[in-house]
Scaffold this active site. Structure first.
Site, PDB file in Angstrom:
ATOM      1  N   GLY A  54       0.860  -1.184   0.000  1.00  0.00           N
ATOM      2  CA  GLY A  54       0.000   0.000   0.000  1.00  0.00           C
ATOM      3  C   GLY A  54       0.889   1.224   0.000  1.00  0.00           C
ATOM      4  O   GLY A  54       1.828   1.314   0.813  1.00  0.00           O
ATOM      5  N   ARG A  90      10.333  -1.392  -4.775  1.00  0.00           N
ATOM      6  CA  ARG A  90       9.142  -1.464  -5.623  1.00  0.00           C
ATOM      7  C   ARG A  90       9.051  -0.157  -6.418  1.00  0.00           C
ATOM      8  O   ARG A  90       9.273   0.918  -5.873  1.00  0.00           O
ATOM      9  CB  ARG A  90       7.852  -1.681  -4.807  1.00  0.00           C
ATOM     10  CG  ARG A  90       7.796  -3.032  -4.103  1.00  0.00           C
ATOM     11  CD  ARG A  90       6.438  -3.289  -3.455  1.00  0.00           C
ATOM     12  NE  ARG A  90       5.406  -3.551  -4.463  1.00  0.00           N
ATOM     13  CZ  ARG A  90       4.096  -3.636  -4.175  1.00  0.00           C
ATOM     14  NH1 ARG A  90       3.675  -3.416  -2.938  1.00  0.00           N
ATOM     15  NH2 ARG A  90       3.212  -3.900  -5.137  1.00  0.00           N
ATOM     16  N   ASP A 244      -1.667   4.390  -6.233  1.00  0.00           N
ATOM     17  CA  ASP A 244      -0.250   4.273  -5.878  1.00  0.00           C
ATOM     18  C   ASP A 244       0.557   5.438  -6.423  1.00  0.00           C
ATOM     19  O   ASP A 244       1.681   5.693  -5.990  1.00  0.00           O
ATOM     20  CB  ASP A 244       0.302   2.941  -6.409  1.00  0.00           C
ATOM     21  CG  ASP A 244      -0.403   1.782  -5.744  1.00  0.00           C
ATOM     22  OD1 ASP A 244      -1.506   1.404  -6.220  1.00  0.00           O
ATOM     23  OD2 ASP A 244       0.107   1.287  -4.730  1.00  0.00           O
ATOM     24  N   ASN A 254      -3.150   2.550 -10.216  1.00  0.00           N
ATOM     25  CA  ASN A 254      -3.618   1.737  -9.100  1.00  0.00           C
ATOM     26  C   ASN A 254      -3.531   0.270  -9.480  1.00  0.00           C
ATOM     27  O   ASN A 254      -3.114  -0.084 -10.584  1.00  0.00           O
ATOM     28  CB  ASN A 254      -5.052   2.139  -8.721  1.00  0.00           C
ATOM     29  CG  ASN A 254      -5.453   1.618  -7.352  1.00  0.00           C
ATOM     30  OD1 ASN A 254      -4.749   1.833  -6.359  1.00  0.00           O
ATOM     31  ND2 ASN A 254      -6.579   0.923  -7.286  1.00  0.00           N
ATOM     32  N   LYS A 255      -3.915  -0.588  -8.546  1.00  0.00           N
ATOM     33  CA  LYS A 255      -3.821  -2.029  -8.762  1.00  0.00           C
ATOM     34  C   LYS A 255      -4.444  -2.464 -10.089  1.00  0.00           C
ATOM     35  O   LYS A 255      -5.488  -1.930 -10.492  1.00  0.00           O
ATOM     36  CB  LYS A 255      -4.534  -2.749  -7.606  1.00  0.00           C
ATOM     37  CG  LYS A 255      -4.465  -4.256  -7.631  1.00  0.00           C
ATOM     38  CD  LYS A 255      -3.041  -4.793  -7.751  1.00  0.00           C
ATOM     39  CE  LYS A 255      -2.191  -4.267  -6.625  1.00  0.00           C
ATOM     40  NZ  LYS A 255      -0.755  -4.380  -6.843  1.00  0.00           N
TER      41      LYS A 255
HETATM   42  C1  LIG Z   1      -3.646   3.405  -0.313  1.00  0.00           C
HETATM   43  S1  LIG Z   1      -2.561   2.748  -1.462  1.00  0.00           S
HETATM   44  C2  LIG Z   1      -3.340   1.230  -1.783  1.00  0.00           C
HETATM   45  C3  LIG Z   1      -2.940   0.649  -3.091  1.00  0.00           C
HETATM   46  O1  LIG Z   1      -1.768  -0.157  -2.967  1.00  0.00           O
HETATM   47  C4  LIG Z   1      -2.066  -1.432  -3.488  1.00  0.00           C
HETATM   48  O2  LIG Z   1      -1.000  -1.997  -4.160  1.00  0.00           O
HETATM   49  P1  LIG Z   1      -0.073  -3.122  -3.400  1.00  0.00           P
HETATM   50  O3  LIG Z   1      -0.996  -3.942  -2.561  1.00  0.00           O
HETATM   51  O4  LIG Z   1       0.556  -3.873  -4.562  1.00  0.00           O
HETATM   52  O5  LIG Z   1       0.935  -2.338  -2.608  1.00  0.00           O
HETATM   53  C5  LIG Z   1      -3.229  -1.203  -4.425  1.00  0.00           C
HETATM   54  O6  LIG Z   1      -2.821  -0.635  -5.650  1.00  0.00           O
HETATM   55  C6  LIG Z   1      -4.013  -0.239  -3.599  1.00  0.00           C
HETATM   56  O7  LIG Z   1      -5.019   0.448  -4.271  1.00  0.00           O
END
Ligand SMILES: CSC[C@H]1O[C@H](OP(=O)(O)O)[C@H](O)[C@@H]1O
Length: 367
Positions: A54, A90, A244, A254-255
């Protein structure tokens, strides 16, 4: 947020005054366990292997990673090396770079003998600031949910769809996409959340559902491909996701899969909002699709699944045929034209350059 009556943040300074506690999110939802980070390598591995994830939480962990590194060596070289190690963990979440630049700003001018204390202080401030920012996002987004609730029959829930986990587990507390949801629930507004499972790592099914369940928020886990159907059948009132990295022009990274939700929302006239803390804005990037680096993660995240057996054991299985390759881009970019608004700590901001610059003028100068 609370877990079985105990209030947790996702990252904290331990009583020893130097090691850093985190929740190991790779074990959720079946095992709640915490881990102590004691070295720069611990912090880097926690980010790279997604024990913490996150954007805001990645930044907070990196900040403490600098403090841990400087305990051993507070020289300019050590600071530069630690920054490079953490930056390399990352590539997509801009909060990582933002947090490291915040640490650099404070630490570089100091005498090495003063750096460790200053590093821990700034890392703690970054965590506290994140909590405040997300609470403000919650208040701003609450107004959106209240406005929708006011148009629905008494007692009928506002249906919010969210993707991945932009919950308190993705931040230091509250979350970004979930902060408005928690605040609406706490205010007694009936709300129900469609939780995209979010393949391949299932942050929605494993983390968002776990969070909402612990907070008593009604929710339903769905496969990623169900969202468009639910929107077509009037079962979604609002989409809120996290991000992100959001560009100076309002493109939202974003994801993976977020873009498809935005397209379906646009096709069905459903507002698509993004919870956006200002450290997640990258004022140095204009066009998200061509400029934001998209993390490619291991194909094993696609080919293998980890879960709990009926006997209660945690097991990992392979779901692809031997020899079938898999691709695993971890993020995508939603163009600003598909975004109804950015829910920031300074209120709802239109997804365009002018509105973003007006809302955060102090950030634009330094880009
Ligand atoms: C509040 S940021 C959350 C954002 O981060 C996640 O990615 P990851 O789990 O790969 O770090 C995802 O994109 C979320 O929306």
């Amino acid at each position: 947020m609370k877990v079985d009556g105990t209030h947790y943040r996702t990252i904290w300074l331990n009583d020893d005054g130097w090691s850093v506690g985190i929740i190991d999110q790779t074990r959720l939802p079946h095992v709640f366990t915490t881990v102590d980070l004691k070295t720069l390598d611990d912090a880097a591995r926690a980010i790279r292997d997604m024990w913490v994830r996150g954007a805001p939480l990645i930044g907070a962990t990196a900040a403490y990673g600098i403090a841990l590194a400087l305990r051993d060596d507070a020289s300019d070289t050590a600071l530069a090396t630690a920054t490079d190690v953490l930056l390399a963990t990352r590539p997509t979440a801009i909060n990582l770079r933002w947090a490291l630049e915040e640490m650099e700003k404070v630490l570089s001018p100091l005498d090495p003998t003063e750096r460790v204390a200053a590093a821990y202080k700034r890392a703690a401030e970054i965590c506290d600031e994140d909590v405040e920012i997300n609470a403000a996002i919650g208040r701003a987004g609450l107004a959106l949910i209240e406005a929708i609730a006011a148009k629905k029959p008494e007692g009928e829930a506002v249906n919010v769809l969210t993707h991945c986990n932009a919950g308190w587990l993705a931040t230091v507390d509250w979350g970004t996409a979930t902060a408005p949801i928690y605040m609406a629930h706490n205010a007694g507004i009936p709300v129900h959340v469609w939780v995209d499972e979010t393949r391949p790592r299932n942050q929605g099914a494993s983390l968002t559902a776990w969070e909402l369940g612990h907070h008593g928020v009604p929710h339903t886990v769905i496969v990623d491909n169900a969202g468009g159907h639910l929107m077509q059948h009037g079962k979604v009132d609002l989409v809120i996701t996290g991000t992100d990295r959001t560009t100076a022009t309002g493109d939202v990274c974003n994801k993976i899969g977020t873009y498809l939700k935005a397209l379906a929302a646009a096709d069905n006239g459903i507002p698509f909002y993004v919870g956006l803390p200002s450290p997640t804005i990258d004022f140095r990037v204009e066009d998200g699709v061509s400029e934001i680096p998209i993390e490619e993660r291991a194909m094993e995240e696609v080919s293998r699944l980890t879960g709990r057996t009926d006997a209660g054991e945690i097991a990992t299985i392979t779901i692809l045929p031997d020899g079938s390759p898999a691709a695993n881009p971890a993020f995508d970019v939603t163009p600003a034209r598909l975004v109804a608004g950015l829910i920031t700590e300074r209120g709802i901001v239109d997804a365009n350059r002018e509105a973003i610059a007006r809302a955060f003028p102090e950030r634009v100068e330094i880009s």
